[in-house]
Design a protein around this motif. Structure first.
Motif, PDB file in Angstrom:
ATOM      1  N   UNK A 164      93.932  28.748  17.896  1.00  0.00           N
ATOM      2  CA  UNK A 164      93.901  27.831  19.042  1.00  0.00           C
ATOM      3  C   UNK A 164      95.313  27.638  19.612  1.00  0.00           C
ATOM      4  N   UNK A 165      96.287  27.577  18.726  1.00  0.00           N
ATOM      5  CA  UNK A 165      97.661  27.313  19.173  1.00  0.00           C
ATOM      6  C   UNK A 165      98.312  28.574  19.716  1.00  0.00           C
ATOM      7  N   UNK A 166      97.944  29.710  19.154  1.00  0.00           N
ATOM      8  CA  UNK A 166      98.402  30.970  19.725  1.00  0.00           C
ATOM      9  C   UNK A 166      97.834  31.089  21.140  1.00  0.00           C
ATOM     10  N   UNK A 167      96.576  30.706  21.294  1.00  0.00           N
ATOM     11  CA  UNK A 167      95.926  30.759  22.610  1.00  0.00           C
ATOM     12  C   UNK A 167      96.632  29.815  23.584  1.00  0.00           C
ATOM     13  N   UNK A 168      96.948  28.601  23.124  1.00  0.00           N
ATOM     14  CA  UNK A 168      97.642  27.635  23.979  1.00  0.00           C
ATOM     15  C   UNK A 168      99.020  28.156  24.367  1.00  0.00           C
ATOM     16  N   UNK A 169      99.709  28.727  23.385  1.00  0.00           N
ATOM     17  CA  UNK A 169     101.046  29.291  23.605  1.00  0.00           C
ATOM     18  C   UNK A 169     100.981  30.356  24.704  1.00  0.00           C
ATOM     19  N   UNK A 170      99.898  31.132  24.695  1.00  0.00           N
ATOM     20  CA  UNK A 170      99.747  32.194  25.694  1.00  0.00           C
ATOM     21  C   UNK A 170      99.329  31.633  27.058  1.00  0.00           C
ATOM     22  N   UNK A 171      98.606  30.520  27.066  1.00  0.00           N
ATOM     23  CA  UNK A 171      98.070  29.988  28.335  1.00  0.00           C
ATOM     24  C   UNK A 171      99.006  28.983  29.000  1.00  0.00           C
ATOM     25  N   UNK A 172     100.012  28.525  28.255  1.00  0.00           N
ATOM     26  CA  UNK A 172     100.939  27.565  28.860  1.00  0.00           C
ATOM     27  C   UNK A 172     101.973  28.304  29.706  1.00  0.00           C
ATOM     28  N   UNK A 241     103.173  21.550  21.655  1.00  0.00           N
ATOM     29  CA  UNK A 241     103.023  21.619  23.113  1.00  0.00           C
ATOM     30  C   UNK A 241     103.565  20.361  23.790  1.00  0.00           C
ATOM     31  N   UNK A 242     103.959  20.490  25.063  1.00  0.00           N
ATOM     32  CA  UNK A 242     104.582  19.351  25.757  1.00  0.00           C
ATOM     33  C   UNK A 242     103.541  18.361  26.297  1.00  0.00           C
ATOM     34  N   UNK A 243     102.812  17.719  25.397  1.00  0.00           N
ATOM     35  CA  UNK A 243     101.767  16.764  25.803  1.00  0.00           C
ATOM     36  C   UNK A 243     101.773  15.534  24.900  1.00  0.00           C
ATOM     37  N   UNK A 247      96.390  13.564  25.896  1.00  0.00           N
ATOM     38  CA  UNK A 247      96.087  14.757  26.705  1.00  0.00           C
ATOM     39  C   UNK A 247      95.422  15.860  25.875  1.00  0.00           C
ATOM     40  N   UNK A 248      95.181  15.572  24.599  1.00  0.00           N
ATOM     41  CA  UNK A 248      94.584  16.586  23.721  1.00  0.00           C
ATOM     42  C   UNK A 248      93.105  16.293  23.491  1.00  0.00           C
ATOM     43  N   UNK A 249      92.303  17.327  23.536  1.00  0.00           N
ATOM     44  CA  UNK A 249      90.845  17.183  23.371  1.00  0.00           C
ATOM     45  C   UNK A 249      90.314  18.292  22.496  1.00  0.00           C
ATOM     46  N   UNK A 250      89.069  18.089  22.038  1.00  0.00           N
ATOM     47  CA  UNK A 250      88.381  19.216  21.400  1.00  0.00           C
ATOM     48  C   UNK A 250      86.997  19.381  22.026  1.00  0.00           C
ATOM     49  N   UNK A 251      86.518  20.598  22.007  1.00  0.00           N
ATOM     50  CA  UNK A 251      85.153  20.865  22.458  1.00  0.00           C
ATOM     51  C   UNK A 251      84.529  21.844  21.460  1.00  0.00           C
ATOM     52  N   UNK A 252      83.252  21.625  21.175  1.00  0.00           N
ATOM     53  CA  UNK A 252      82.571  22.536  20.244  1.00  0.00           C
ATOM     54  C   UNK A 252      82.131  23.784  21.014  1.00  0.00           C
ATOM     55  N   UNK A 253      82.455  24.929  20.437  1.00  0.00           N
ATOM     56  CA  UNK A 253      82.156  26.221  21.080  1.00  0.00           C
ATOM     57  C   UNK A 253      81.718  27.176  19.960  1.00  0.00           C
ATOM     58  N   UNK A 254      80.405  27.234  19.695  1.00  0.00           N
ATOM     59  CA  UNK A 254      79.929  27.922  18.480  1.00  0.00           C
ATOM     60  C   UNK A 254      80.303  29.396  18.381  1.00  0.00           C
ATOM     61  N   UNK A 255      80.519  30.070  19.502  1.00  0.00           N
ATOM     62  CA  UNK A 255      80.809  31.516  19.418  1.00  0.00           C
ATOM     63  C   UNK A 255      82.263  31.817  19.028  1.00  0.00           C
ATOM     64  N   UNK A 256      83.153  30.829  19.083  1.00  0.00           N
ATOM     65  CA  UNK A 256      84.587  31.040  18.759  1.00  0.00           C
ATOM     66  C   UNK A 256      85.189  32.224  19.520  1.00  0.00           C
ATOM     67  N   UNK A 257      84.943  32.260  20.806  1.00  0.00           N
ATOM     68  CA  UNK A 257      85.496  33.332  21.653  1.00  0.00           C
ATOM     69  C   UNK A 257      86.647  32.769  22.499  1.00  0.00           C
ATOM     70  N   UNK A 258      86.419  31.599  23.086  1.00  0.00           N
ATOM     71  CA  UNK A 258      87.477  30.899  23.827  1.00  0.00           C
ATOM     72  C   UNK A 258      88.198  30.029  22.795  1.00  0.00           C
ATOM     73  N   UNK A 259      89.519  30.130  22.732  1.00  0.00           N
ATOM     74  CA  UNK A 259      90.218  29.427  21.651  1.00  0.00           C
ATOM     75  C   UNK A 259      90.952  28.164  22.103  1.00  0.00           C
TER      76      UNK A 259
END
Ligand code: NDP
Length: 402
Positions: A164-172, A241-243, A247-259
């Motif tokens: 999830x954090x690698x994904x955030x690092x890439x999307x920020x 992350x700079x938040x 500003x932090x949330x979680x959402x359940x995503x059973x397929x674990x494709x979007x991180x």
């Protein structure tokens, strides 16, 4: 001539990168070595470490031509030495040897020891001032402020490995970090996503270890089943992350494709998608700032068909709320939470308590420590003292639960 294929598979364009792996015998460690082993000419393995698995550590050290193999637990030293006799790999054991391994010059260190046992060696890796790929989340949970101060002081490049954090690092977008409104971490929901509270009361160790999408070490798999993992990750995200916590949330995503999803003030949401395989975020950290080829299943969205998202049910899974409350308290509560959770998960894995008792033990320990007065740790020694106190209290409370 560089062909398109060769270019795509080239991991790093520089000379071989000197790498060490703390926790090489674990799930993240083995995935890291899997990637390195597919392109050995680009990596020079300096030190590998484990806790007690001498046999696997020796096999890894020989296969990857490491300079040094270290066990944290000295009891396995003789086995390690005999497995490595006749090879050029040095064998050592114990805490001092672990720290010495970290000080061997490298360009990149993977911090993948599980639990707060990873705190000292990871901090030492940070002090070396090179790149540290951070898988161990307990460091930031237990000692976030102190850890990040050391990162800033040493100039270390911290590369998040948690998917999830690698994904955030890439999307920020580093040029637009002020414009971030919200960061959402996804959670698979674990094996009990559709279970009732009544069913969860009688869940077994095997039920909890049966994760639907990820293959991980036992401690993290149990944390995923209680969603404590997501709580720990929210704390991690706050430090990385700079938040603000709000500003932090979680959402359940059973397929674990979007991180992870990063939402900006213009309404754009940037996300990173990949198959649930840790070799993608590990590869990202290994090759950063470039990209390297990873042998993971490619996404076929047409075949997947749909991606589902749902809100977390905090009645059945209160752990993320406990974690955020601890983070907001800003008084050392996250250190207590982490220590109590490690004791509780260990007791569950040893079949001493049931699943609901994990959260109960964490909550009771946090209350007990708070009753005695809690103040924010100012040094690593303070963190370690609070961690030890919390473990003692948790063990005492555990006796009353059994
Ligand atoms: P594992 O349990 O599979 O591996 C843990 C590693 O740490 C092993 O090498 C183990 O050695 C070593 N170790 C255990 N106890 C000690 C100790 N007291 N001192 C020194 N070394 C020790 O864990 P994972 O690989 O699953 O996870 C490692 C870290 O990465 C955790 O903090 C986890 O939260 C995080 N992480 C893991 C992910 C995953 O997919 N697995 C994803 C994201 C983060 P030995 O084998 O000898 O016991």
């Amino acid at each position: 001539m560089i062909t398109a294929t060769a270019y795509a598979k080239s991991p790093v364009s520089q000379a071989p990168r000197r790498v060490s792996i703390l926790g090489s015998t674990g799930s993240v460690g083995c995935s890291t070595l899997d990637l390195i082993g597919r392109d050995p000419s680009h990596f020079d393995v300096v030190a590998l470490t484990g806790n007690s698995n001498a046999e696997l550590l020796a096999q890894q050290a020989v296969a990857h031509d490491a300079d040094l193999a270290v066990l944290a637990d000295p009891a396995g030293l003789e086995d390690l030495k005999s497995s490595l006799s006749g090879t050029s790999v040095e064998a050592a054991a114990g805490q001092d040897a672990l720290i010495e391994a970290v000080t061997r010059p490298t360009d990149w260190t993977m911090a993948a020891i599980v639990g707060s046992a990873g705190l000292r060696p990871t901090l030492e890796a940070v002090r070396q001032g090179k790149s540290v790929a951070l898988a161990n989340k307990e460091c930031l949970v237990s000692a976030g402020d102190i850890f990040m101060e050391e990162v800033a002081k040493s100039g270390t490049r911290l590369l998040p490995v948690d998917s999830e954090h690698s994904a955030g690092f890439q999307a920020i977008d580093p040029n637009a970090s002020d414009a971030i409104e919200k960061i959402t971490l996804t959670a698979s929901g674990g094996p009990f996503r559709t279970w009732t509270q009544e069913q969860m009361k009688i869940a077994t160790r095997d039920d909890a270890l049966n994760h639907p999408t990820w293959s991980m070490g036992d401690k993290l798999t149990i944390d995923s089943a209680t969603l404590m993992n997501k709580g720990l990750e929210l704390i991690e995200a706050y430090y990385l992350f700079p938040v603000e916590p709000e500003q932090l949330n979680i959402v359940i995503h059973p397929q674990s494709i979007v991180h992870c999803l990063v939402e900006y003030s213009d309404g754009s949401v940037l996300a990173q998608l990949s198959s649930p395989d840790m070799r993608t975020p590990i590869a990202y950290s290994l090759a950063w700032p470039e990209r390297m080829w990873a042998p993971t299943e490619r996404l076929d969205l047409a075949k997947i068909g749909s991606l589902d998202f749902e809100a977390p049910d905090y009645d059945r899974f209160p752990a993320p709320l406990m974690a955020v409350q601890a983070l907001k308290a800003d008084n050392g509560s996250t250190t207590v939470l982490n220590a109590a959770n490690e004791i509780a998960v260990d007791a569950f894995l040893k079949r001493r308590i049931g699943l609901p008792s994990i959260n109960a033990l964490v909550a009771e320990t946090m209350e007990a420590v708070a009753r005695d007065g809690l103040s924010k740790p100012k040094s690593l020694e303070d963190v370690l003292a609070l961690d030890a106190l919390s473990r003692t209290l948790a063990r005492t409370l555990l006796q009353d639960m059994i």
